[in-house]
Write an enzyme that holds these catalytic residues in place. Structure first.
Site, PDB file in Angstrom:
ATOM      1  N   LYS A 153      38.159  46.306  42.150  1.00 46.40           N
ATOM      2  CA  LYS A 153      38.849  45.835  40.672  1.00 46.40           C
ATOM      3  C   LYS A 153      39.126  44.450  41.121  1.00 46.40           C
ATOM      4  O   LYS A 153      39.928  44.125  42.080  1.00 46.40           O
ATOM      5  CB  LYS A 153      39.753  46.576  40.317  1.00 46.40           C
ATOM      6  CG  LYS A 153      40.565  45.906  39.030  1.00 46.40           C
ATOM      7  CD  LYS A 153      41.855  46.748  38.592  1.00 46.40           C
ATOM      8  CE  LYS A 153      42.281  46.087  37.273  1.00 46.40           C
ATOM      9  NZ  LYS A 153      43.561  46.722  36.792  1.00 46.40           N
ATOM     10  N   TYR A 192      41.548  47.535  45.004  1.00 47.09           N
ATOM     11  CA  TYR A 192      42.069  46.738  43.834  1.00 47.09           C
ATOM     12  C   TYR A 192      42.543  45.534  44.711  1.00 47.09           C
ATOM     13  O   TYR A 192      43.640  45.343  45.538  1.00 47.09           O
ATOM     14  CB  TYR A 192      43.358  47.435  43.650  1.00 47.09           C
ATOM     15  CG  TYR A 192      43.916  46.963  42.153  1.00 47.09           C
ATOM     16  CD1 TYR A 192      43.571  45.763  41.788  1.00 47.09           C
ATOM     17  CD2 TYR A 192      44.996  47.460  41.683  1.00 47.09           C
ATOM     18  CE1 TYR A 192      44.164  45.116  40.442  1.00 47.09           C
ATOM     19  CE2 TYR A 192      45.629  46.902  40.543  1.00 47.09           C
ATOM     20  CZ  TYR A 192      45.336  45.808  40.074  1.00 47.09           C
ATOM     21  OH  TYR A 192      46.072  45.645  38.761  1.00 47.09           O
TER      22      TYR A 192
END
Length: 298
Positions: free
Chosen positions: A170, A142
């Site tokens: 992400k 992330y």
């Protein structure tokens, strides 16, 4: 439009994943509302679910509450996959948490860079590799520097792609050149985490999205991502242009306040957040309700 093609030995994270909100009622997690939301999103065609991210107010949940949220989502998701969010800055606790979470039937762990401490790139490599080593399920990186305070460099991401359990990202990094490089490399599936970048990232070959906005107008977001995956750009562009004002409005005040206001208006949960997060302003709520109603018209 080129699309990333995962090998047969790696998981496929392509599609439209929803970063779930966590409903509250009188200060406690509202598990009935969470289960109902998960089932509705499944019926609306999402690829899977990501509980306990920033949209889920995970920072305001203790570990027992996070596990309970995860178990509620797993039970309500049916056969759809679930990716669990992890954040922090204590490596020992993070690896222990990854091992515990790996006992659940997860499609992956979404691991943020350690916040507050601002480590070097070498420190980031140690962080992600140690958590991936501790996990028995795949890991998605992330990259969200405006929350963690540290940017994951392009070379660091490409080095992390060598780890057999690190399979995706992400992407909230805000650097399209880095995004393009990771897409071109092909080892990590790139899922945009910036809702306003869904069209652009997928048009350049990204695999999909993990989006907070998809808690509402879900079927339209699902349709958008399917059109982009099928390279039907003209139809996707028309869908995207209709959704853009909603995305902009949902992030006009801190997430997930605007989302919860709209979900509460629809009767899906209480308009309640844990401090220091606050409810959306009355003016924004009224504008959201009006816009949402216009999107529901045939």
């Amino acid at each position: 439009m080129p699309q990333q093609q995962p090998s047969s030995t790696t998981p496929d994270y392509s599609g439209f994943w929803v970063a779930l909100v966590t409903p509250f009622r009188d200060g406690a997690v509202d598990h009935a509302a969470l289960a109902a939301l998960t089932r509705r999103l499944a019926d609306d065609g999402v690829t899977g679910f990501v509980p306990c991210g920033s949209t889920g107010e995970a920072a305001a949940l203790d570990e027992a509450e996070q596990l309970a949220v995860l178990d509620t989502v797993l039970a309500a998701a049916g056969e759809l996959p679930v990716i669990m969010g992890i954040s922090g800055y204590h490596l020992g606790r993070a690896t222990a948490w990854a091992r515990k979470l790996s006992e659940r039937p997860l499609a992956g762990l979404l691991v943020a860079a350690p916040h507050y401490v601002r480590p070097s790139q070498a420190g980031l490599l140690e962080w992600f590799r140690a958590i991936a080593d501790a996990s028995t399920v795949p890991v998605l990186v992330y990259d969200i520097p405006y929350r963690t305070g540290v940017t994951i460099a392009r070379d660091t991401l490409l080095a992390l792609a060598e780890h057999p359990r690190i399979r995706g990202i992400k992407d909230c990094g805000g650097d399209m050149a880095k995004t393009r490089a990771v897409i071109a490399d092909g080892r990590l599936q790139v899922l945009t985490g910036e809702d306003h970048q869904i069209f652009g990232t997928m048009a350049e070959g990204g695999a999909g999205a993990i989006a907070a906005s998809g808690n509402v107008q879900t079927r339209r977001f699902v349709r958008l991502v399917r059109l982009l995956a099928d390279n039907r750009l003209a139809e996707a562009r028309a869908e995207w242009q209709a959704l853009q004002p909603l995305v902009e409005m949902l992030f006009a005040e801190p997430n997930p306040g605007p989302l919860k206001a709209l979900l509460a208006h629809a009767g899906e949960m209480q308009d309640e957040l844990r401090s220091p997060m606050t409810r959306a302003s009355d003016g924004l709520r009224e504008r959201l309700v009006t816009l949402d109603a216009s999107l529901n018209r045939p």
